[in-house]
Design a protein around this motif. Sequence first.
Motif, PDB file in Angstrom:
ATOM      1  N   ALA A 137       3.392   6.936   2.581  1.00 39.95           N
ATOM      2  CA  ALA A 137       2.152   6.196   2.770  1.00 39.95           C
ATOM      3  C   ALA A 137       0.935   7.063   2.471  1.00 39.95           C
ATOM      4  CB  ALA A 137       2.099   5.668   4.194  1.00 39.95           C
ATOM      5  N   LEU A 138       0.977   8.291   2.935  1.00 42.94           N
ATOM      6  CA  LEU A 138      -0.224   9.112   2.810  1.00 42.94           C
ATOM      7  C   LEU A 138      -0.140  10.069   1.636  1.00 42.94           C
ATOM      8  CD1 LEU A 138      -1.657  10.475   6.142  1.00 42.94           C
ATOM      9  CD2 LEU A 138      -2.804   9.314   4.275  1.00 42.94           C
ATOM     10  N   ALA A 183      -1.855   9.947  -2.023  1.00 43.69           N
ATOM     11  CA  ALA A 183      -2.886   8.921  -2.144  1.00 43.69           C
ATOM     12  C   ALA A 183      -4.163   9.589  -2.601  1.00 43.69           C
ATOM     13  CB  ALA A 183      -3.097   8.216  -0.811  1.00 43.69           C
ATOM     14  N   THR A 184      -4.698   9.150  -3.721  1.00 41.19           N
ATOM     15  CA  THR A 184      -5.859   9.832  -4.262  1.00 41.19           C
ATOM     16  C   THR A 184      -7.148   9.093  -3.979  1.00 41.19           C
ATOM     17  OG1 THR A 184      -5.306   8.775  -6.334  1.00 41.19           O
ATOM     18  CG2 THR A 184      -4.700  11.087  -6.093  1.00 41.19           C
ATOM     19  N   ARG A 185      -7.065   7.799  -3.680  1.00 41.24           N
ATOM     20  CA  ARG A 185      -8.305   7.100  -3.428  1.00 41.24           C
ATOM     21  C   ARG A 185      -8.240   6.359  -2.097  1.00 41.24           C
ATOM     22  NH1 ARG A 185      -9.267   2.594  -7.556  1.00 41.24           N
ATOM     23  NH2 ARG A 185     -10.782   2.371  -5.930  1.00 41.24           N
ATOM     24  N   ASP A 227       0.844  -1.201   0.000  1.00 39.19           N
ATOM     25  CA  ASP A 227       0.000   0.000   0.000  1.00 39.19           C
ATOM     26  C   ASP A 227       0.872   1.242   0.000  1.00 39.19           C
ATOM     27  OD1 ASP A 227      -2.704  -0.646  -0.034  1.00 39.19           O
ATOM     28  OD2 ASP A 227      -2.537  -1.478   1.973  1.00 39.19           O
ATOM     29  N   GLY A 229      -7.113  -0.178  -0.602  1.00 35.09           N
ATOM     30  CA  GLY A 229      -6.491  -1.237   0.191  1.00 35.09           C
ATOM     31  C   GLY A 229      -6.304  -0.805   1.634  1.00 35.09           C
ATOM     32  N   GLN A 230      -5.919   0.459   1.834  1.00 34.10           N
ATOM     33  CA  GLN A 230      -5.735   0.965   3.196  1.00 34.10           C
ATOM     34  C   GLN A 230      -7.066   1.025   3.934  1.00 34.10           C
ATOM     35  OE1 GLN A 230      -3.785   4.560   1.991  1.00 34.10           O
ATOM     36  NE2 GLN A 230      -1.739   3.772   2.433  1.00 34.10           N
ATOM     37  N   ARG A 231      -8.122   1.432   3.225  1.00 36.20           N
ATOM     38  CA  ARG A 231      -9.436   1.469   3.874  1.00 36.20           C
ATOM     39  C   ARG A 231      -9.879   0.081   4.294  1.00 36.20           C
ATOM     40  NH1 ARG A 231     -13.323   5.666   0.789  1.00 36.20           N
ATOM     41  NH2 ARG A 231     -11.668   6.809  -0.226  1.00 36.20           N
ATOM     42  N   HIS A 261     -11.180   9.469   2.985  1.00 41.33           N
ATOM     43  CA  HIS A 261     -10.898   9.845   1.602  1.00 41.33           C
ATOM     44  C   HIS A 261      -9.409  10.010   1.330  1.00 41.33           C
ATOM     45  CE1 HIS A 261     -10.850  13.989   3.286  1.00 41.33           C
ATOM     46  NE2 HIS A 261      -9.947  14.171   2.342  1.00 41.33           N
ATOM     47  N   GLU A 262      -8.633  10.114   2.402  1.00 46.23           N
ATOM     48  CA  GLU A 262      -7.188  10.268   2.206  1.00 46.23           C
ATOM     49  C   GLU A 262      -6.495   8.932   2.006  1.00 46.23           C
ATOM     50  OE1 GLU A 262      -5.589  13.755   4.840  1.00 46.23           O
ATOM     51  OE2 GLU A 262      -7.121  12.716   5.971  1.00 46.23           O
ATOM     52  N   LEU A 263      -7.247   7.844   2.170  1.00 45.87           N
ATOM     53  CA  LEU A 263      -6.649   6.517   2.101  1.00 45.87           C
ATOM     54  C   LEU A 263      -6.990   5.840   0.780  1.00 45.87           C
ATOM     55  CD1 LEU A 263      -6.251   7.106   5.086  1.00 45.87           C
ATOM     56  CD2 LEU A 263      -7.134   4.839   5.597  1.00 45.87           C
ATOM     57  N   SER A 264      -6.131   4.932   0.360  1.00 46.79           N
ATOM     58  CA  SER A 264      -6.429   4.146  -0.832  1.00 46.79           C
ATOM     59  C   SER A 264      -7.412   3.029  -0.453  1.00 46.79           C
ATOM     60  CB  SER A 264      -5.148   3.545  -1.389  1.00 46.79           C
ATOM     61  OG  SER A 264      -4.691   2.518  -0.549  1.00 46.79           O
TER      62      SER A 264
END
Lengths: 318, 351
Positions: free
Chosen positions: A312-313, A316-318, A281, B173-175, B168-171
């Motif tokens: 990491a952050l 990140a767009t989605r 990720d 996979g991260q969510r 919304h700041e996470l991708s």
Amino acid sequence: MTVSQVSFGTHEAVLEVKDLTVKYVGDTRSTTAVDRVSFSIGTGEIFGLAGESGCGKSTIANSLMRLLKHPARISGGSIRFGGKDVLAMSPEELRRFRWQDVAMVFQSAMNSLNPVLTIGEQITDIYTTHAGYSRKESLRRAGELLELVRINPVRLKSYPHQLSGGMRQRAVIAMAVALKPSLLILDEPTTALDVVVQQEIMAQIKELQHELGFSVLFITHDMSLMVELSHRMAVMYGGRIVETAKAADIHTNPQHPYTQALMGAFPPLTGPRVPLTGLPDGVKFRNIPDLAEVSPGHYVAPFGAELLETGALEGATR
Amino acid sequence: MSSTMTGAAAPAAGVEAGPALEIRGLSKTFPIGGLFSRKAVRALHDVDLSLGRGEIVALVGESGSGKSTLARCVARLEKPSAGEILLDGVDVLKRDRFQASREYRSQLQMVFQDPFGSLNPAHRIEHFLRRSLAIHGKAGTAAAAQARLEELMATVGLQPDMLNSYPHELSGGQRQRVAIARALAVEPQVILADEPTSMLDVSVRIGILNLMRKLRDEQGISMLYITHDLASARYLADRTAVMFAGELVEEGESLDLLANPAHPYTQLLVSAVPDPARAGSYDPVRRAELRAAVMSPASCAFDGDPEQPCSAEHPVRHRVGAPENRHWVRCHLYRPAAGSAGHALAEAKVS
């Protein structure tokens, strides 16, 4: 170095895309969705374009058909189809170009059928509008077309909701090849379908391609499916092509870490269970360079630690 | 349902030795038509499935096969028409008659398909985890809670400073990792994951599967992994169960099941998975045979055998291969309810 010289076999290229750049222009900032992308598709070749959502593969398909709308703008490069410059076509030329020269099956196209018209009415429409046949002649040809994709012609009288998802998708594919285009663009043609139906549709496309000899631009994120169907393929990431080669080469010997991650995302069905790793990720590739040839016909964008970003952050767009 | 198969369901000596989750004879019918209509559609019929402690079981099937209905019933979002759901040997449908109790929720947690819809966009990541802890009374002191939050983030492979981020700041996979951390916060014994990777970008899917395996290995959490993707089921799950037209038709050790599918429907599914390594991928004649076999009415070899009685009304689970593979197939000459099977397979019908 561009990849436009790389054509499959010796035959002539039907479609040549060179340094295509597409931007989505906003008031304050603009995004480059497709960045200097070059590829060519030969006669009768199935060319796969793989990549994840947001990598620009559908934008390419839409620019080939000149379907992009504001705020998207083709800001550079050229698209040549059979020697003609697609980007310079007049509206009237475009009208003939679409469907007669290049046809497209959209993602979940089965839902793009008009629910208040029968299948027959929708197919005959193509013939009366684009080919100028009489209604009777059009209806006869529409029946033949359905038989081509193994749907009983009595279904001409059916409304879309009376057909299963797989049948509707096959009807849409039949409509796309109605005017015998030389290039068929398939944008995720089976994403909404179950795996058994998906395989039957793909077999059908292969059969049609064999029979009618058109070229195919096949867009999907399913690497297994793509390797099975395509002759040659390209992998896209962030608007750029990171690797292009014969499908078999990409399957057996993927070079770019992103390609490897994509291949690794589809566990094999045979053999022992081996641990696979995807893309961690937050890992991003930045400033992807132009492709370089690593072996005959196999082009990879150079990669290295300096082009990797593990923030990491950030970004990140989605 | 009586199973004639030997060596599969180990008799429950004590609660601790029994399976973590056991589903017995679960059925669900949905009424269709108007208010006075008596028509019903059978979504689940007599499903038996057990999930051992620290075991990952995959439930595979096509859309409409009933696998999500099963998940919704086990999650207590849907009331089953008949059957039992035993968690730790206790029938939770009897214990909590109308809806899931907090106790049940603290034992069984869900991870849903869509990490874009399952996290409230108005809250920071910290909120979701803290709320889970608070509801289930696991918060403790402020310092302990904070330490626990950071531990949870580390467990699912996220940076602790991400606690202050918004979804919304996470991708994607991260969510999904946050959703898993939220489930872990209550220290459940069982996690029910309904297509947890199908909405994610393909390159991060395998990472989520690896995380699920790690949680099982390190914390002994049992998981029911519901998916349509046979390749990922084989990759992750110890055992795989195949659902067709609301019934389980085959089950076994994942590797063995996919290598030696016995039921024509399983064969159909396995043969349809795109596999670049396979030669001669599509054979329309074989396909038609499989379809016909799934649909054909026939009598079973065990018909009239008093030791192993088998009939259309009471199909038997036949063992496939060695007992240690725990591989059985529901009598493959039996049609799973002609009506629903036809509906699931016949192309001519409305999907």
